[in-house]
Design an enzyme around this catalytic site. Structure first.
Site, PDB file in Angstrom:
ATOM      1  N   ASP A 102       0.827  -1.206   0.000  1.00  0.00           N
ATOM      2  CA  ASP A 102       0.000   0.000   0.000  1.00  0.00           C
ATOM      3  C   ASP A 102       0.861   1.255   0.000  1.00  0.00           C
ATOM      4  O   ASP A 102       0.435   2.301  -0.511  1.00  0.00           O
ATOM      5  CB  ASP A 102      -0.926  -0.005   1.223  1.00  0.00           C
ATOM      6  CG  ASP A 102      -1.950   1.113   1.169  1.00  0.00           C
ATOM      7  OD1 ASP A 102      -2.540   1.321   0.094  1.00  0.00           O
ATOM      8  OD2 ASP A 102      -2.147   1.789   2.193  1.00  0.00           O
ATOM      9  N   ASP A 154      -8.186  -0.426  -1.023  1.00  0.00           N
ATOM     10  CA  ASP A 154      -7.971  -0.427   0.429  1.00  0.00           C
ATOM     11  C   ASP A 154      -9.236  -0.853   1.155  1.00  0.00           C
ATOM     12  O   ASP A 154      -9.201  -1.617   2.120  1.00  0.00           O
ATOM     13  CB  ASP A 154      -7.547   0.960   0.913  1.00  0.00           C
ATOM     14  CG  ASP A 154      -6.113   1.287   0.562  1.00  0.00           C
ATOM     15  OD1 ASP A 154      -5.381   0.379   0.127  1.00  0.00           O
ATOM     16  OD2 ASP A 154      -5.725   2.456   0.727  1.00  0.00           O
ATOM     17  N   ASP A 194       3.005   1.175  -3.747  1.00  0.00           N
ATOM     18  CA  ASP A 194       2.334   1.624  -4.971  1.00  0.00           C
ATOM     19  C   ASP A 194       2.303   3.150  -5.062  1.00  0.00           C
ATOM     20  O   ASP A 194       2.507   3.725  -6.138  1.00  0.00           O
ATOM     21  CB  ASP A 194       0.934   1.022  -5.102  1.00  0.00           C
ATOM     22  CG  ASP A 194       0.005   1.365  -3.945  1.00  0.00           C
ATOM     23  OD1 ASP A 194       0.393   2.165  -3.073  1.00  0.00           O
ATOM     24  OD2 ASP A 194      -1.110   0.814  -3.904  1.00  0.00           O
ATOM     25  N   ASP A 232      -6.567   2.988  -5.733  1.00  0.00           N
ATOM     26  CA  ASP A 232      -5.849   2.654  -4.503  1.00  0.00           C
ATOM     27  C   ASP A 232      -6.772   2.740  -3.292  1.00  0.00           C
ATOM     28  O   ASP A 232      -6.820   1.835  -2.463  1.00  0.00           O
ATOM     29  CB  ASP A 232      -4.660   3.607  -4.337  1.00  0.00           C
ATOM     30  CG  ASP A 232      -3.805   3.248  -3.127  1.00  0.00           C
ATOM     31  OD1 ASP A 232      -3.564   2.057  -2.899  1.00  0.00           O
ATOM     32  OD2 ASP A 232      -3.397   4.173  -2.403  1.00  0.00           O
TER      33      ASP A 232
END
Length: 199
Positions: free
Chosen positions: A70, A95, A73, A91
């Site tokens: 996380d 999550d 990226d 993203d």
């Protein structure tokens, strides 16, 4: 006076040199930030399956390996100029899926084992985790700042990983349930105070 660092910012400050090297390594091989995000989702799905099957240690270990993606990226996107609205959207959305997978897996595990307290607490924690993210996103969409609270995604991931590795998942979920809802309420109050100043 230097502003106090959040736990997330502190981690990033400590590990940023390592993240930069990993990002450069991946970029040199043509791997994109969105691909890293999706790899993290796949790994989290596998971890969730292990958790649902009661293999909490191995699920926690795999989750611990996936969690840094996380941060990687985002670093990869910045260092390669891939930053864009869709990447940020993807993203954030992934999550939420990842947290749903883990808490959903724990909920399923407790349901299969007739553990009603665990089932209820897991659902409460899941709701709190989603509310923490939603309150910030909605506040920022309205022009407010809601970056407060200690129940952010980084803290939640650290707590759940430790809980799984130490076979204390129920305690970890209970802590997350409390911190997440406390953070959501704190953000609601923060936005309320800011809205009063606008009036």
């Amino acid at each position: 006076m230097k502003p106090k660092l959040s736990f997330e910012k502190l981690l990033r400050e400590v590990f940023q040199p390592v993240l930069d090297k990993i990002a450069d390594f991946l970029a040199a091989r043509g791997i994109t930030a969105n691909q890293v995000t999706l790899i993290g989702l796949g790994g989290t799905l596998a971890a969730a399956v292990l958790v649902a099957l009661g293999r909490h240690f191995w699920g926690g270990l795999l989750l611990a390996l996936m969690a840094p993606l996380d941060a990687i990226d985002g670093t990869l996107a910045r260092r390669t100029g891939q930053i864009g609205p869709f990447g940020a959207f993807l993203d954030s959305t992934i999550d939420r899926y990842e947290e749903w997978l883990i808490f959903g897996a724990l909920t399923l595990f407790y349901f299969q084992n007739n553990n009603q307290p665990g089932l209820i607490i897991s659902l409460i924690a899941l709701g709190g985790a989603l509310l923490v993210s939603y309150t910030r996103a909605r506040a920022e969409a309205l022009g407010f700042n809601a970056k407060v609270g200690v129940g952010t995604r980084v803290e939640r991931m650290v707590i759940i990983v430790l809980g799984l590795l130490l076979n204390l998942a129920l305690y970890a979920v209970g802590i997350i349930a409390i911190l997440a809802h406390a953070t959501a309420i704190q953000r609601i109050l923060t936005v309320f105070a800011q809205s009063k100043k606008r009036a």
